[in-house]
Design an enzyme around this catalytic site. Sequence first.
Site, PDB file in Angstrom:
ATOM      1  N   SER A 113       0.806  -1.182   0.422  1.00 55.73           N
ATOM      2  CA  SER A 113      -0.343  -0.051  -0.029  1.00 55.73           C
ATOM      3  C   SER A 113       0.426   1.177   0.184  1.00 55.73           C
ATOM      4  O   SER A 113       1.907   1.616  -1.215  1.00 55.73           O
ATOM      5  CB  SER A 113      -1.117  -0.137   1.251  1.00 55.73           C
ATOM      6  OG  SER A 113      -2.050   1.197   0.970  1.00 55.73           O
ATOM      7  N   HIS A 114       0.443   1.813   0.680  1.00 60.64           N
ATOM      8  CA  HIS A 114       1.411   3.451   1.134  1.00 60.64           C
ATOM      9  C   HIS A 114       2.474   3.983   1.919  1.00 60.64           C
ATOM     10  O   HIS A 114       3.303   4.382   2.341  1.00 60.64           O
ATOM     11  CB  HIS A 114       0.723   4.254   1.497  1.00 60.64           C
ATOM     12  CG  HIS A 114      -0.408   3.512   2.570  1.00 60.64           C
ATOM     13  ND1 HIS A 114      -1.013   2.838   3.257  1.00 60.64           N
ATOM     14  CD2 HIS A 114       0.218   3.645   4.429  1.00 60.64           C
ATOM     15  CE1 HIS A 114      -0.946   2.206   4.789  1.00 60.64           C
ATOM     16  NE2 HIS A 114       0.049   2.934   4.700  1.00 60.64           N
ATOM     17  N   ASP A 294      -2.730   6.315  -3.304  1.00 64.86           N
ATOM     18  CA  ASP A 294      -1.767   5.636  -2.469  1.00 64.86           C
ATOM     19  C   ASP A 294      -0.886   4.939  -3.453  1.00 64.86           C
ATOM     20  O   ASP A 294      -1.008   4.951  -4.822  1.00 64.86           O
ATOM     21  CB  ASP A 294      -2.443   5.825  -1.746  1.00 64.86           C
ATOM     22  CG  ASP A 294      -2.731   3.805  -1.699  1.00 64.86           C
ATOM     23  OD1 ASP A 294      -3.726   4.199  -3.057  1.00 64.86           O
ATOM     24  OD2 ASP A 294      -2.637   3.196  -0.821  1.00 64.86           O
ATOM     25  N   ASP A 296      -1.151   1.609  -3.937  1.00 65.50           N
ATOM     26  CA  ASP A 296      -1.732   0.979  -4.794  1.00 65.50           C
ATOM     27  C   ASP A 296      -3.025   1.141  -5.117  1.00 65.50           C
ATOM     28  O   ASP A 296      -3.500   0.159  -5.603  1.00 65.50           O
ATOM     29  CB  ASP A 296      -1.997  -0.691  -3.813  1.00 65.50           C
ATOM     30  CG  ASP A 296      -2.623  -0.483  -2.887  1.00 65.50           C
ATOM     31  OD1 ASP A 296      -2.272   0.609  -2.103  1.00 65.50           O
ATOM     32  OD2 ASP A 296      -3.169  -1.213  -2.326  1.00 65.50           O
ATOM     33  N   ASP A 298      -5.838   2.100  -3.851  1.00 68.74           N
ATOM     34  CA  ASP A 298      -6.879   2.141  -3.196  1.00 68.74           C
ATOM     35  C   ASP A 298      -7.736   3.551  -2.585  1.00 68.74           C
ATOM     36  O   ASP A 298      -8.828   3.530  -1.656  1.00 68.74           O
ATOM     37  CB  ASP A 298      -7.002   0.551  -2.788  1.00 68.74           C
ATOM     38  CG  ASP A 298      -6.341   0.864  -1.641  1.00 68.74           C
ATOM     39  OD1 ASP A 298      -5.182   1.531  -1.112  1.00 68.74           O
ATOM     40  OD2 ASP A 298      -5.525  -0.513  -0.235  1.00 68.74           O
ATOM     41  N   ARG A 299      -6.326   4.185  -1.549  1.00 69.01           N
ATOM     42  CA  ARG A 299      -7.040   5.068  -1.121  1.00 69.01           C
ATOM     43  C   ARG A 299      -6.812   7.047  -1.689  1.00 69.01           C
ATOM     44  O   ARG A 299      -6.360   6.592  -3.185  1.00 69.01           O
ATOM     45  CB  ARG A 299      -5.665   5.378   0.174  1.00 69.01           C
ATOM     46  CG  ARG A 299      -5.600   4.688   0.764  1.00 69.01           C
ATOM     47  CD  ARG A 299      -4.655   4.611   2.237  1.00 69.01           C
ATOM     48  NE  ARG A 299      -4.454   3.314   2.669  1.00 69.01           N
ATOM     49  CZ  ARG A 299      -4.030   3.887   4.360  1.00 69.01           C
ATOM     50  NH1 ARG A 299      -3.414   5.160   4.524  1.00 69.01           N
ATOM     51  NH2 ARG A 299      -4.013   2.943   4.658  1.00 69.01           N
ATOM     52  N   LYS A 393     -11.375  -1.236  -1.537  1.00 68.51           N
ATOM     53  CA  LYS A 393     -11.124   0.574  -1.273  1.00 68.51           C
ATOM     54  C   LYS A 393     -11.357   0.817  -3.100  1.00 68.51           C
ATOM     55  O   LYS A 393      -9.619  -0.093  -3.744  1.00 68.51           O
ATOM     56  CB  LYS A 393     -10.982   0.902  -0.544  1.00 68.51           C
ATOM     57  CG  LYS A 393      -9.456   0.935   0.101  1.00 68.51           C
ATOM     58  CD  LYS A 393      -9.133   1.571   0.960  1.00 68.51           C
ATOM     59  CE  LYS A 393      -7.994   1.064   1.438  1.00 68.51           C
ATOM     60  NZ  LYS A 393      -7.839   0.463   3.083  1.00 68.51           N
TER      61      LYS A 393
END
Length: 561
Positions: A113-114, A294, A296, A298-299, A393
């Site tokens: 992710s982030h 972010d 990947d 999703d944010r 998300k």
Amino acid sequence: MSLREVAIAPFEGQKPGTSGLRKKVTVFQQPGYLEAFVQAVFDTAPELQGGTLVLGGDGRFFNREAIATILRLAAANGIDRVLVGQRGILSTPAASAVIRRHRARGGLVLSASHNPGGPDGDFGIKYNIANGGPAPEAVTEAIFKRTQTIGRYRILDAMDVKGVTMPSSVSERMLDQWIDQVGEYRLGGMTVQVIDPVEDYAAVVGALFDFDAIRRLIARPGFRFRFDAMHAVTGPYARRLLVDMLGAPATSVINAEPKEDFGGGHPDPNPAHAPELYQAVVVDGTLDFAAASDGDGDRNMILGKGIAVSPSDSLAVLAANATLVPGYARGISGVARSMPTSRASDAVAAALKVESFETPTGWKFFGTLLDAGRITLCGEESYGTSSDHVREKDGLWAVLFWLNLLAAKPGETVLSILQAHWRRFGRHYYSRHDYEAVDAKQAAAALDRLRAALPGLPGEKIGALAITAADDFAYRDPVDGSESRGQGLRVICGEQARVIARLSGTGTEGATVRLYFELFESDPARQNDDVQSRLQPLIDFAEVRTGLREITGRTAPDVIT
Ligand code: G1P
Ligand code: ZN
């Protein structure tokens, strides 16, 4: 080409957290480490044999090597077909869309992710099931159990990413080249289909919004907007949707080239990690609308002139206005939020007379509710929002939703939309304080101190607010009945306020303590105050009752969002 069985000893700590297995790259680089975990997934999910698997990641350092290894493992484990994103790229929501559209039996999403990337950064791997969403806890627990007893992995020999020629069945080209081109290849008995990473996603998301209206908004003289892909995976997706399909100027998508180390940045879209964008929009007001995503994809962070939208508020605003968007014109069935997310969306659900749900932190808890049609929208305070179009998300989806709202409400701004929302539903002042890389024992001690105090808290006061309940959050999934305990400490002051404390399940260094604060304000005259000042009594309470500063020696949180 030969199939090999390699004997291994189990690795310790291969326990998926809030969102998959996340470790330092150097941990994943240990011989056999990735292989052992992926083999445990294959052993736990026999339905993958003879079926299709989706594979891709956020492009961070080690993504390509991991993909090469996983392909060889998949070929040796009886997987029939792997759909892999070109250049190994698939954003998390895109992976979910591909699994669903192609009726794959599961997917492996490579991302942390982030969390920062690069040789000294983090890597991660997450197993998603056939609905396109993260595997539920029962599955991740079974995978973890398998990692503890695993004694071998199966792998197809004869392919070396680092330069040895490929077997003849893949045209003697090196993997590093052939995953760069869309096409079909054979690897052992398995088909590898390299797909355009954007196409399925664009088709799914493109069907939801009023693209003509958004196109007109973007073309409107004086409407200035920017999307920051933070050198992470969303760049190609944002270019396709915002520039190619919606006609935005190419310059409006910045940092659009995915980089293995995210350009040295921390691709977490929040005011703390995107300070320039925040300054330009919120403080200086040089743009009308800005957003970021972010590592990947999703944010999402949504900013307007003079306002950073709290993700909890964003979920509530989208729910309240969903019928303005073609994909949700018939209304929503319900809304779910994670426990620490503010109760702003509950207020909207009550007004709309639809169901609302409070789930533990992590997207995996929304899956059953989405599959059962009990909810249409869901979100988390951690800059995550999405709907039933995928089972993850979805950052860009949220951006398009906001653009669609602005297009459907001529003359309104992000700020005026929020202020109108607060007038109608009341405002939930909200903030999260993170104490990062805390010594794990000290972090546990702080949480233990508050946990021990919980039974005595009801009846006490935080300033003028009376504590009505205090507990360690437990959840019973209303669809499948599964139970999850120990999901975070809650101190509740009726409908007025909450203080939440929990430990992060995504970090790779020590422990991260998260404190969450929420205060309800129904008086429109008091809805535009400074957020931290309004929350101060709750903040003081949390720090005293956990003893966090005294135990850890920290004087302030590392990140405030
Ligand atoms: C964090 C967020 C959580 C989110 C997860 C994955 O998990 O708080 O809402 O689902 O990242 O993006 P945590 O580190 O708090 O366990
Ligand atoms: Zn993410």
